[in-house]
Motif scaffolding. Structure first.
Motif, PDB file in Angstrom:
ATOM      1  N   PHE A  30       0.856  -1.194   0.000  1.00 21.14           N
ATOM      2  CA  PHE A  30       0.000   0.000   0.000  1.00 21.14           C
ATOM      3  C   PHE A  30       0.890   1.241   0.000  1.00 21.14           C
ATOM      4  N   VAL A  31       1.856   1.216   0.924  1.00 18.49           N
ATOM      5  CA  VAL A  31       2.750   2.360   1.060  1.00 18.49           C
ATOM      6  C   VAL A  31       3.537   2.549  -0.229  1.00 18.49           C
ATOM      7  N   LEU A  32       4.014   1.414  -0.769  1.00 20.84           N
ATOM      8  CA  LEU A  32       4.825   1.489  -1.977  1.00 20.84           C
ATOM      9  C   LEU A  32       3.983   1.922  -3.184  1.00 20.84           C
ATOM     10  N   SER A  33       2.730   1.490  -3.230  1.00 21.79           N
ATOM     11  CA  SER A  33       1.847   1.909  -4.306  1.00 21.79           C
ATOM     12  C   SER A  33       1.718   3.434  -4.292  1.00 21.79           C
ATOM     13  N   ARG A  34       1.619   3.963  -3.093  1.00 24.26           N
ATOM     14  CA  ARG A  34       1.515   5.411  -2.934  1.00 24.26           C
ATOM     15  C   ARG A  34       2.785   6.074  -3.480  1.00 24.26           C
ATOM     16  N   LYS A  35       3.932   5.467  -3.134  1.00 25.85           N
ATOM     17  CA  LYS A  35       5.206   6.020  -3.598  1.00 25.85           C
ATOM     18  C   LYS A  35       5.269   6.021  -5.123  1.00 25.85           C
ATOM     19  N   LEU A  36       4.722   4.955  -5.698  1.00 31.07           N
ATOM     20  CA  LEU A  36       4.738   4.838  -7.161  1.00 31.07           C
ATOM     21  C   LEU A  36       3.619   5.653  -7.795  1.00 31.07           C
ATOM     22  N   LYS A  37       2.873   6.357  -6.934  1.00 32.79           N
ATOM     23  CA  LYS A  37       1.750   7.209  -7.376  1.00 32.79           C
ATOM     24  C   LYS A  37       0.702   6.400  -8.137  1.00 32.79           C
ATOM     25  N   LEU A  38       0.480   5.182  -7.705  1.00 29.95           N
ATOM     26  CA  LEU A  38      -0.568   4.364  -8.319  1.00 29.95           C
ATOM     27  C   LEU A  38      -1.921   4.840  -7.792  1.00 29.95           C
ATOM     28  N   PRO A  39      -2.993   4.670  -8.588  1.00 33.03           N
ATOM     29  CA  PRO A  39      -4.308   5.148  -8.132  1.00 33.03           C
ATOM     30  C   PRO A  39      -4.878   4.290  -6.999  1.00 33.03           C
ATOM     31  N   ARG A  40      -4.484   3.050  -6.917  1.00 34.40           N
ATOM     32  CA  ARG A  40      -4.959   2.194  -5.829  1.00 34.40           C
ATOM     33  C   ARG A  40      -3.860   1.195  -5.487  1.00 34.40           C
ATOM     34  N   PRO A  41      -3.952   0.565  -4.320  1.00 34.09           N
ATOM     35  CA  PRO A  41      -2.917  -0.407  -3.954  1.00 34.09           C
ATOM     36  C   PRO A  41      -2.894  -1.520  -4.994  1.00 34.09           C
ATOM     37  N   ASP A  42      -1.750  -1.794  -5.545  1.00 33.17           N
ATOM     38  CA  ASP A  42      -1.663  -2.799  -6.598  1.00 33.17           C
ATOM     39  C   ASP A  42      -0.420  -3.647  -6.369  1.00 33.17           C
ATOM     40  N   PHE A  43      -0.661  -4.828  -5.876  1.00 32.88           N
ATOM     41  CA  PHE A  43       0.432  -5.711  -5.484  1.00 32.88           C
ATOM     42  C   PHE A  43       1.362  -6.008  -6.665  1.00 32.88           C
ATOM     43  N   GLU A  44       0.743  -6.407  -7.799  1.00 35.04           N
ATOM     44  CA  GLU A  44       1.548  -6.801  -8.949  1.00 35.04           C
ATOM     45  C   GLU A  44       2.381  -5.636  -9.481  1.00 35.04           C
ATOM     46  N   ALA A  45       1.766  -4.463  -9.527  1.00 37.13           N
ATOM     47  CA  ALA A  45       2.484  -3.297 -10.040  1.00 37.13           C
ATOM     48  C   ALA A  45       3.685  -2.970  -9.162  1.00 37.13           C
ATOM     49  N   VAL A  46       3.489  -3.096  -7.835  1.00 33.83           N
ATOM     50  CA  VAL A  46       4.589  -2.816  -6.913  1.00 33.83           C
ATOM     51  C   VAL A  46       5.696  -3.841  -7.114  1.00 33.83           C
ATOM     52  N   LYS A  47       5.289  -5.085  -7.281  1.00 27.18           N
ATOM     53  CA  LYS A  47       6.267  -6.154  -7.462  1.00 27.18           C
ATOM     54  C   LYS A  47       7.107  -5.897  -8.722  1.00 27.18           C
ATOM     55  N   LYS A  48       6.381  -5.479  -9.755  1.00 24.60           N
ATOM     56  CA  LYS A  48       7.066  -5.159 -10.993  1.00 24.60           C
ATOM     57  C   LYS A  48       8.039  -4.004 -10.772  1.00 24.60           C
ATOM     58  N   GLY A  49       7.546  -3.006 -10.045  1.00 26.55           N
ATOM     59  CA  GLY A  49       8.373  -1.838  -9.732  1.00 26.55           C
ATOM     60  C   GLY A  49       9.656  -2.238  -9.021  1.00 26.55           C
ATOM     61  N   ILE A  50       9.535  -3.192  -8.116  1.00 26.48           N
ATOM     62  CA  ILE A  50      10.722  -3.642  -7.375  1.00 26.48           C
ATOM     63  C   ILE A  50      11.694  -4.331  -8.326  1.00 26.48           C
ATOM     64  N   LYS A  51      11.120  -5.204  -9.170  1.00 27.97           N
ATOM     65  CA  LYS A  51      11.965  -5.953 -10.119  1.00 27.97           C
ATOM     66  C   LYS A  51      12.704  -5.007 -11.051  1.00 27.97           C
ATOM     67  N   GLU A  52      11.979  -3.953 -11.448  1.00 26.92           N
ATOM     68  CA  GLU A  52      12.581  -3.003 -12.381  1.00 26.92           C
ATOM     69  C   GLU A  52      13.476  -1.993 -11.682  1.00 26.92           C
ATOM     70  N   GLY A  53      13.590  -2.142 -10.365  1.00 26.07           N
ATOM     71  CA  GLY A  53      14.502  -1.291  -9.614  1.00 26.07           C
ATOM     72  C   GLY A  53      13.984   0.112  -9.361  1.00 26.07           C
ATOM     73  N   LYS A  54      12.658   0.308  -9.552  1.00 29.11           N
ATOM     74  CA  LYS A  54      12.099   1.639  -9.273  1.00 29.11           C
ATOM     75  C   LYS A  54      12.066   1.905  -7.769  1.00 29.11           C
ATOM     76  N   ILE A  55      11.942   0.838  -6.988  1.00 27.91           N
ATOM     77  CA  ILE A  55      11.927   0.989  -5.529  1.00 27.91           C
ATOM     78  C   ILE A  55      12.992   0.057  -4.954  1.00 27.91           C
ATOM     79  N   ALA A  56      13.710   0.585  -3.981  1.00 30.33           N
ATOM     80  CA  ALA A  56      14.684  -0.261  -3.290  1.00 30.33           C
ATOM     81  C   ALA A  56      14.087  -0.693  -1.967  1.00 30.33           C
ATOM     82  N   LEU A  57      14.194  -1.967  -1.658  1.00 27.55           N
ATOM     83  CA  LEU A  57      13.630  -2.463  -0.402  1.00 27.55           C
ATOM     84  C   LEU A  57      14.738  -2.953   0.518  1.00 27.55           C
ATOM     85  N   GLU A  58      14.569  -2.674   1.780  1.00 32.38           N
ATOM     86  CA  GLU A  58      15.528  -3.228   2.734  1.00 32.38           C
ATOM     87  C   GLU A  58      15.050  -4.604   3.142  1.00 32.38           C
ATOM     88  N   THR A  59      15.954  -5.549   3.170  1.00 29.85           N
ATOM     89  CA  THR A  59      15.580  -6.876   3.651  1.00 29.85           C
ATOM     90  C   THR A  59      15.901  -6.919   5.146  1.00 29.85           C
TER      91      THR A  59
END
Lengths: 525, 331, 238
Positions: free
Chosen positions: A247-276
């Protein structure tokens, strides 16, 4: 007609100068489902208690304003009438059930209304069917699982045929499967009843609500349609509400609604960095290793091995009845005479299987979910000194001082532990078991019934302890907690250890054993 | 009436005699029971005080019938000679074999019976005046088996312990054991809710029934909670390093310490129980109805027949002079 | 001839005259009714009060008949007059229920239900209804008198003032009611109900000995129970 109308409401408990809840205006449509979120103590329960009539009919205090439910003014309508209009399910099923058999529990309300036996029967079978527990009708309420018991409570409330249903943290004290079954019933009821659900599990409840209300510091801080929830994400996080990371990441990506797949894609494409989450890799040999068989008179309950290294935080997970608690109790020596325990428990080279409970208690200790039960003295400092004195430790006063300091309890040292807040009581309980010099701490479901903020605090406290060299085994149903804090996860099923390893590895297979991976993990997988 | 004492007490050195007297005073004849109970444990007692469903004949009787059996037993044993009470005790004891998990229950109830017999008989024997024994046994000759130190009389002890007093105490015991076992059988074979329904039928006030229902459900929770509290204390080092024969003693200490935390834990839930009841219209109308009707089966009619037989037997015993053969006095 | 274990003997040597006993119970009943009426009677009891009473009665039963009975076996039997763990547990629990309910009637109802429970499990209603009347209108009434006299602020609960004042009140009130609890068994039971029900011999040296040996323990436990009740009441509200 609105199902619930609130105007100018404020309520203060006796002896409190500040109102616990203030609501200028709130309308809930008939058939609408509303999720109410907020930190513990924010005023959520006070709000729902104003709707179901518990305030002012059972709890007195200073009540202002007006609450109307299905056309009934709550203040002026007796509980008996209200109970047919609005039904309430609370957190702990154990204390809500009073009757002996499931069907009698469900019949309790209609019988109280003085309905003819035929109608009572009809309502009972209807309610059992909706709650999906027809098969439990003749079972005793004393030996149901938490989920079954909570659905019994739900059925008993449905038997009153209320138009409005209030569920105040209905799944906080039950396991994931029980939670699923309760939520399945709620999904069925969506649209048929007006529902007000107070829940911490936002992600789970969202699919069957229309609206989200955030209560913060006794006021409505947010009132959104479900579709707009993304706009409130920051406010929710600030108010200490558990919001899935995507949800938080969707907001960061300025998505209109929480979108799990879009966020996942964003992570894969390196748009968002996640701490493990950081995990310890411990090379030392384990300080404790146990290989245990527990048998009841006719069947084997547990046949499992577990080991713990120094400074390690292990999460023990699995379905209810998988044997997690039994395993830990058997190691600690807490099982009753009706169970037979065989095998081996080695702590730093010493075999303890034949040792009595007080001897084992030197090395490891078990803290039950109701940790209050460990508190037997009337002062915090005496509680911490308890074990030290009983074990005849010399110079225990300094040890007590150290633990008071480390657990931030110095200012409460002379106070009665039972009168402290829940978080403080837990710290007293932990300080007093650890002060005795134990090296391994077993904690049974400390995350149950806790809000997000409390769980995160607990996680950090446990991390600090492991950094100091304590080893901790924690039984939990909370995958996110385990993912965030555990070094290792052990999954049990039917008395056996079926998975054991780093959370990243275990969550790949754990769903087979009733342990759902957290969405935080799935995002990265 | 003058009493002739025949002294038959063992000949022991005075100091040993004194020591034994004090030992009995302090530890009583029930001393060995402590050890037995340590084996059965608190949970053992749970098994003979809690309903568990089963198939035997007693499970099929209506609670009212069983309640009548309990009260009839009480009446019968208080009217008749001691051995009739003993027979009834034996009958009820053997009925434990019809329960489910009978073996364990019979074992536990036998411990209970044994300890009751020992406890009650000595409780009577030490205090029963000679005049009563003279009346009871219709004799002026009492066999003294033990002489207490004279100052024991301050505690209400009779100066001598006689064989007759022990025998008398033993006989009295069965006035207690028969109703006790009958009551336990009632509890073990009746669902609490059935019992409550019958109480409602005889117009027991509704809030009282509710409180009793809560109480019934609370009993196992008290055991579970107290058991946990006790074990947690042992784990935290209570009794650490003490010799193992003192173990029961420390369990007891832990039990004493555990009472308040247990009550706090249980009472904290009370608020939610009350909300759950009130939001389901509890006590809203005095005309509460019940889903299940009160029904009697063939087994009940048979049982009532047996109760009639019991009273006929009592009447016969009384007619043939086997009434309260001993004055039920003492204690 | 006895029915249900009641012998009905009224003229045993040393037995307290039945008139005195009747006078006490009529008086006690009158007080109970007056106090109860003034405080709203049973209607004043909320559902949560019934839950407290139910849990209390169950706990008192479990303690006195099972745990207390086991512990009691470990107490030297000659000392059992001085150390009566079972009875003390009942005292403790009834005080706590009184502290939680704080309405006149709490004591009597708890004792009544406790008796009902003990009858179901152990006594087979032998001697009833005498025990209901006797225990409710002695032990129970004493507690309710405490509630009435303190205006519902029993054991210092709800009293404003310093902690030491509250503690002192809890201890003193607990001690006084504990002291009163030492009387019914020797006086009412030993010198009346025992002979009345069973034709038991009235042994006044035993009665005096019982009374004297009960008092210290009951007072001490009463004080502790008063303090604990105050504490439990607060802890339950947390």
């Amino acid at each position: 007609m609105y199902a619930v109308e609130i105007k100018g409401l404020s309520f203060s408990y006796l002896g409190s100068s500040k109102p616990s809840i203030t609501v200028d205006e709130l309308y809930i449509e008939e058939g609408e489902s509303v999720l109410v979120v907020g930190k513990s103590g924010s005023g959520k329960s006070t709000l729902v208690n104003c709707i179901n009539g518990v305030i002012p009919h059972m709890i007195s205090g200073e009540l202002r304003g007006e609450v109307v439910v299905m056309g009934n003014k709550v203040k002026e309508t007796p509980m008996s009438k209200l109970s047919t209009v609005v039904g309430t399910v609370l957190q702990d099923p154990e204390s809500q059930v009073v009757n002996y058999l499931v069907e009698e529990e469900v019949a309790f309300g209609p019988e109280n209304l003085g309905l003819p036996p035929e109608e009572v029967k009809e309502r009972v079978s209807e309610a059992l069917r909706i709650a999906g527990i027809e098969h439990l009708a003749k079972r005793e309420t004393t030996n149901l699982s938490g989920g079954e018991l909570q659905r019994t409570v739900l059925a008993s409330v449905l038997a009153m045929r209320p138009k409005v249903l209030i569920l105040d943290e209905p799944t906080s004290n039950i396991d994931p499967e029980g939670t699923n079954s309760v939520f399945a019933t709620l999904r069925e009821l969506k649209g048929k009843k007006t529902m007000i659900v107070v829940e911490h599990k936002v992600e789970r409840v969202l699919p069957f609500v229309d609206r989200v209300i955030l209560i913060d510091k006794g006021r409505i801080a947010l009132d959104l349609r479900k579709e707009e929830i993304i706009e409130g994400v920051e406010t929710l996080v600030e108010a200490g509400v558990e919001v899935p990371s995507y949800f938080v990441l969707s907001r960061k990506l300025k998505l209109p609604r929480p979108d799990f797949e879009a966020v996942k894609k964003g992570i894969k494409e390196g748009k968002i960095a996640l701490e493990t989450p950081k995990r310890k890799e411990i090379a030392d040999p384990p300080i404790m290793s146990a290989s245990i068989k527990v048998t009841a008179k006719d069947r084997e309950l547990v046949d499992a091995s577990i080991e713990v290294k120094r400074g390690e935080l292990v999460a023990l997970m699995g379905r209810n009845g998988a044997g997690k608690t039994t395993l830990l109790k058997a190691i600690a020596g807490l099982t009753g005479d009706e169970l037979k325990v065989t095998g081996s428990i080695v702590f730093e080279g010493e075999e303890l299987i034949r040792r009595p409970i007080w001897y084992r208690g030197k090395y490891f200790i078990y803290l039950p979910q109701s940790f209050d039960l460990i508190l037997v003295t009337t002062k915090v400092e005496d509680e911490i000194a308890f074990s030290l004195k009983k074990r005849g430790v010399k110079g225990f006063k300094q040890v007590v001082e150290r633990y008071l300091r480390e657990f931030g309890l110095e200012e409460y040292r002379k106070q009665d532990p039972m009168l402290l807040s829940m978080g403080q009581r837990r710290r007293v309980a932990m300080a007093s078991v650890l002060a005795s010099g134990v090296k391994v701490l077993f904690m049974d479901e400390p995350t149950s019934g806790q809000d997000f903020y409390n769980r995160m605090t607990l996680g950090k406290e446990l991390r600090e302890l492991t950094d100091k060299g304590y080893s901790i085994v924690v039984v939990t149903h909370d995958s996110r907690f385990a993912y965030e804090f555990a070094d290792r996860i052990v999954v049990m099923s039917e008395g056996k250890v079926v998975a054991n390893g780093k959370p990243e590895d275990v969550f790949k297979v754990s769903h087979k054993y009733g342990v759902e991976p957290p969405s935080d993990f799935l995002l990265r997988w | 009436m003058k009493v002739n004492f025949v002294f038959q007490q063992p000949n022991l050195p005075p100091l040993v005699e004194l020591a034994i007297s004090w030992f009995i005073f302090l530890f009583g004849a029930t001393g060995p029971i402590v050890i037995i109970l340590a084996f059965v444990g608190i949970r053992g007692f749970l098994h003979i005080t809690r309903f568990e469903s089963g198939e035997g004949i007693l499970y099929k009787l209506s609670p009212l019938t069983k309640l009548i059996i309990v009260i009839s037993t009480t009446v019968a044993v208080s009217l008749t000679i001691w051995w009739f009470g003993a027979i009834l005790t034996l009958v009820f004891w053997s009925l434990f074999f019809t329960l489910n998990e009978a073996k364990r229950k019979v074992l536990y109830v036998s411990y209970l019976l044994l300890s009751s017999i020992l406890g009650v008989s000595t409780g009577f024997a030490f205090y029963t005046p000679y005049s009563v024994l003279q009346m009871a046994f219709n004799t002026n000759t009492l066999n003294v088996i033990w002489v207490w130190p004279s100052y024991f009389s301050f505690a209400g002890y009779e100066p001598y312990l006689t064989l007759q007093a022990l025998y008398y105490g033993f006989q009295i015991t069965f006035r207690f054991t028969a109703p006790m076992l009958a009551g336990l059988l009632l509890i073990l074979t009746t669902t609490p809710s059935d019992l409550m329904r019958y109480l409602a039928k005889v117009k027991f006030p509704l809030p009282f029934i509710f409180a009793l229902t809560v109480a019934m459900r609370t009993v196992p929770r008290i055991f579970d909670t107290l058991d946990t509290v006790v074990k947690l204390q042992l784990m935290r080092g209570l009794g650490y390093g003490k010799p193992s024969f003192l173990r029961p003693f420390y369990v007891l200490i832990a039990g004493l310490y555990g009472l308040v935390p247990t009550l706090i834990f249980l009472m904290k839930g009370a608020k939610y129980t009350a909300i759950a009841a009130d939001t389901r219209a509890f006590n809203s109308t005095p005309r509460r109805t019940y889903m299940k009707e009160v029904k009697y089966t063939k087994a009940d009619y048979v049982a009532w027949g047996l109760i009639v037989v019991l009273f006929v037997t009592v009447a016969l015993l009384l007619a043939f002079g086997y009434g309260r053969g001993i004055p039920y006095v003492g204690y | 001839m006895g029915f249900n274990g009641i012998g009905g003997y009224l003229n045993r040597p040393g037995e307290i005259p039945v008139e005195v006993i009747i006078a006490y119970f009529v008086f006690a009943l009158a007080i109970a009714i007056i106090l109860g009426k003034r405080n709203g009677g049973l209607k004043a009891f909320k559902t949560v009060d019934w839950v407290y009473i139910g849990i209390g009665a169950a706990a008192a039963y479990v303690w006195e008949f099972i745990i207390g009975a086991i512990i009691g076996r470990a107490v030297p039997s000659g000392l059992s007059n001085f150390i009566d763990v079972g009875f003390w547990g009942r005292l403790f629990i009834v005080f706590i229920v009184a502290a939680l309910v704080r309405k006149v009637g709490a004591g009597m109802i708890t004792l009544f239900l406790f008796n009902f429970f003990s009858d179901l499990f152990h006594y087979g209603f032998s001697g009833e209804p005498m025990y209901f009347i006797y225990e409710s209108l002695t032990y129970g009434l004493f507690v309710d008198l405490g509630i009435a006299i303190t205006g519902g602020k029993i054991f210092g609960i709800g009293v404003t003032g310093s902690t030491s004042k509250v503690v002192a009140l809890a201890a003193i009130e607990g001690g006084i009611i504990g002291f009163l609890w030492a009387f019914p068994d020797p006086i009412f039971y030993g010198a009346f109900f025992k002979p009345f029900l069973y034709g038991g011999v009235v042994n006044w040296s035993r009665i005096i000995y019982d009374l004297i040996s009960f008092i210290p323990g009951d007072v001490v436990i009463g004080i502790l129970a008063g303090l604990a009740s105050n504490r439990v009441q607060k802890a339950v509200q947390v």
